[in-house]
Design a protein around this motif. Structure first.
Motif, PDB file in Angstrom:
ATOM      1  N   THR A   1       0.826  -1.216   0.000  1.00 35.75           N
ATOM      2  CA  THR A   1       0.000   0.000   0.000  1.00 35.75           C
ATOM      3  C   THR A   1       0.856   1.260   0.000  1.00 35.75           C
ATOM      4  O   THR A   1       0.498   2.261  -0.629  1.00 35.75           O
ATOM      5  N   ALA A   2       2.020   1.225   0.695  1.00 39.96           N
ATOM      6  CA  ALA A   2       2.906   2.392   0.683  1.00 39.96           C
ATOM      7  C   ALA A   2       3.481   2.612  -0.708  1.00 39.96           C
ATOM      8  O   ALA A   2       3.586   3.752  -1.190  1.00 39.96           O
TER       9      ALA A   2
ATOM     10  N   ALA B   1       0.882   4.291  -2.884  1.00 38.50           N
ATOM     11  CA  ALA B   1       0.205   5.436  -2.263  1.00 38.50           C
ATOM     12  C   ALA B   1      -0.043   6.564  -3.270  1.00 38.50           C
ATOM     13  O   ALA B   1       0.897   7.065  -3.885  1.00 38.50           O
TER      14      ALA B   1
ATOM     15  N   PHE C   1      -1.912   9.084   2.485  1.00 38.30           N
ATOM     16  CA  PHE C   1      -1.991   7.632   2.326  1.00 38.30           C
ATOM     17  C   PHE C   1      -0.629   7.000   2.598  1.00 38.30           C
ATOM     18  O   PHE C   1      -0.519   5.961   3.247  1.00 38.30           O
ATOM     19  N   LEU C   2       0.427   7.656   2.105  1.00 36.76           N
ATOM     20  CA  LEU C   2       1.775   7.142   2.333  1.00 36.76           C
ATOM     21  C   LEU C   2       2.125   7.143   3.826  1.00 36.76           C
ATOM     22  O   LEU C   2       2.664   6.160   4.344  1.00 36.76           O
TER      23      LEU C   2
ATOM     24  N   SER D   1       0.239   4.432   5.716  1.00 35.54           N
ATOM     25  CA  SER D   1       0.806   3.122   5.382  1.00 35.54           C
ATOM     26  C   SER D   1       2.130   2.907   6.100  1.00 35.54           C
ATOM     27  O   SER D   1       2.411   1.818   6.612  1.00 35.54           O
TER      28      SER D   1
END
Length: 465
Positions: free
Chosen positions: A88-89, A92, A97-98, A101
C-alpha cells in the motif's frame, strides 16, 4: 520440524534486515517523494518518523504479544502485515496515504522484531554461538540503514521511489513461507495486555518528537511547541507510574535492577540518536551540496557499511579477548572522533574522496564495535519470562533514539538556515551543525557507559568486601 540453527538465524537476520532497512530506504528518495507527492521539507520528516515512531512505540506491546500468544505466531503476523503495508505504501496516491501506510508498517515491524530477537535469545544459549549470533544480528541492525540508503538510491534512479517499498513484497512472502516451514509453534500462556502502558508510551514519544518538529517549523517561541513537549513528558511520566503498578506490565521495572542492562539501554538510545541522523543529513548534503544523484549518494555510504559489516567477523574475537566494556568504549571513541572530524570539513570540502571516504570507514568501525556489546549487555542475565520484554527494550532504545535524535537534530539544522531555500554553503553549514549535535549524543553515550561501568565496579568491590 526442528530447524537447524543456521536456518533459524538466517530467518531472524532477514526479518531484522527488512524492518531496519525500511527506516532508511526512503532517505535517498526524499527529494523525489517531495516532488511526486508535493510535500514540504517538514512533512517529509514524517516519511521517516511515522514509521520509526510506530515501530518504537509499539515494540513493547509486540514483545508482550509474543510472550502471551506465541513468538512464531507474532513473527508470522508481523511479516504478513509488513508485506501488505509495503504494497500500500508503494502504491500510495497521496502524502496522507503514504504516511498512514508507513505508520501501520512500523506497527507490523513492532510485532515481528521482538519475536525474532526473543527466538534468537532462547535458541542460542552456548556462549560462543550466542556471541556470534548476536554479532551478526547487531551488525544487521546497525548496517541495515546503510544498505537502505544504497538500495533506495538505486531503485529511485533506475525505477521510482515506490520500488523501495514494493521490493519488500516478494521478500515478505518468501519469509512467511520459511517461518511456517522451519520454525515450530512456540508456547502461549495466559496473561493480560498492558494497553494503558503501551498507549502512554506511544503518545509520550510521539508528542516529544512532534514538539521538536514544531520547534524546527514554527520556532521555540510558539506555544504549540511547548504544549507538545509538556504533553510528551507528562505521558512518559504516566507510563512509568502505570508500569510500576500494573500486575503484568509491558516493561517489568525489574529489568532495570541490573545496572549493566540499564547502561546498555541508555547507551544504545544515545548512540542511535547521534548515529541515525547521519543517514538523513549526509545523503542530502551529497545531493544538495556536492550535486550527487540518489544512487551516488547511496553508494557513498558503502565505506561505512562495509566497515560495519567487516566488524561482524572481528567483534566476537575482540570481545572474547578484551571484554564488552573495552570494545564498547573503543567503538564509541572512534565514532566520536570520526563524526567530529567530518562535521568540521563538510562546509569546506569540495569532494568526497579521500577524506570523507576515510572518515566514513572510521565511523563504520566505531559503530560496528559499539552495537554488538550493547545488544549482549541488554540481554544479559534475563529470566526466561522476561526475554520478550528485554528484547523489546533493546529495540525500543534503538527506534526511539532514531526518532527523537532525528527530531532534535532537524531542529538544530533548521535553526542554522537563514533563508528558504538555503544556498549550498548555508545548507552545508546546517549539516555541520547537526553533526556537532550528533557528537554531543555520542559523547553522552560514552559518559553514560563509563559512569555505569565505574559505579558497577565499585558496587561489586563493596559486595566482595
Amino acid at each position: 520440524m526442528i530447524p537447524s540453527k543456521s536456518i533459524l538465524l538466517t530467518i531472524i537476520i532477514a526479518c531484522q534486515l527488512i524492518v531496519v532497512l525500511d527506516a532508511s530506504v526512503m532517505v535517498t528518495a526524499i527529494p523525489e517523494i517531495g516532488r511526486s507527492l508535493r510535500m514540504s521539507t517538514t512533512s517529509l520528516t514524517w516519511v521517516q518518523n511515522s514509521y520509526i515512531l510506530a515501530f518504537g512505540g509499539m515494540l513493547l506491546l509486540g514483545a508482550r504479544a509474543g510472550d502471551l500468544l506465541g513468538r512464531r505466531r507474532m513473527l508470522a503476523i508481523g511479516i504478513g502485515l509488513f508485506t501488505l503495508t509495503s504494497l500500500t505504501a508503494g502504491l500510495a496516491p497521496t502524502a496522507g496515504f503514504l504516511l498512514v501506510s508507513r505508520a501501520v508498517q512500523g506497527f507490523s515491524a513492532a510485532l515481528a522484531t521482538p519475536a525474532a530477537l526473543a527466538l534468537l535469545s532462547a535458541s542460542f544459549v552456548e556462549s560462543k554461538e550466542r556471541s556470534r549470533a548476536i554479532a551478526m544480528y547487531s551488525s544487521v541492525s546497525a548496517g541495515g540503514g546503510s544498505i537502505g540508503l544504497l538500495l533506495g538510491g538505486l531503485l529511485t534512479d533506475l525505477i521510482s521511489w515506490r520500488a523501495g517499498m514494493l521490493i519488500n513484497v516478494p521478500i515478505g512472502v518468501v519469509l512467511l513461507i520459511l517461518v511456517q516451514r522451519h520454525i515450530q509453534p512456540t508456547g502461549t500462556r495466559k496473561g493480560r495486555f498492558d494497553l494503558w502502558g503501551a498507549m502512554s508510551s506511544v503518545i509520550g514519544m510521539t508528542a516529544l518528537v512532534y514538539g521538536f518538529v514544531q520547534a524546527a517549523d514554527l520556532g521555540w517561541g510558539n506555544p504549540a511547541t511547548w504544549i507538545w513537549l509538556a504533553a510528551g513528558i507528562v505521558s512518559l511520566a504516566a507510563f512509568v507510574r502505570i508500569e510500576a503498578r500494573a500486575a503484568e506490565p509491558i516493561v517489568p521495572l525489574r529489568l532495570f535492577a541490573s545496572r549493566q542492562r540499564s547502561v546498555a539501554y541508555l547507551g544504545r538510545f544515545l548512540l542511535v540518536s547521534g548515529n541515525f541522523s547521519l543517514f538523513f543529513f549526509i545523503p542530502q548534503y551529497l545531493q544538495n551540496v556536492l550535486g550527487y544523484g540518489s544512487l551516488q549518494a547511496g553508494l557513498a555510504f558503502l565505506p561505512f557499511t562495509g566497515a560495519q559489516f567487516a566488524m561482524m567477523y572481528l567483534i566476537p574475537g575482540l570481545v572474547n579477548r578484551f571484554g564488552n566494556r573495552k570494545v564498547l568504549t573503543a567503538g564509541l571513541l572512534l565514532a566520536i572522533l570520526g563524526t567530529l572530524w567530518l562535521s568540521r570539513i563538510v562546509y569546506v570540502q569540495d569532494g568526497f574522496f579521500p577524506l570523507m571516504f576515510i572518515l566514513l570507514i572510521l565511523m563504520g568501525i566505531g559503530a560496528g564495535m559499539a552495537f554488538q556489546p550493547l545488544t549482549a549487555m541488554g540481554l544479559s542475565d534475563v529470566e526466561p519470562r522476561d526475554s520478550g520484554a528485554a528484547s523489546g527494550l533493546v529495540n525500543v532504545a534503538h527506534q526511539s533514539g532514531s526518532s527523537l535524535g532525528l527530531a532534535v537534530l532537524v531542529t538544530v539544522f533548521n535553526g542554522m538556515l537563514p533563508a528558504d531555500p538555503p544556498s549550498r554553503l548555508e545548507f552545508a553549514h546546517g549539516v555541520s551543525a547537526s553533526m556537532l549535535g550528533s557528537v554531543v549524543f555520542l559523547a553522552a553515550a560514552l559518559v553514560a557507559v563509563l559512569l555505569g561501568f565505574v559505579t558497577a565496579r565499585k558496587t561489586a568491590t563493596a559486595m566482595d568486601a
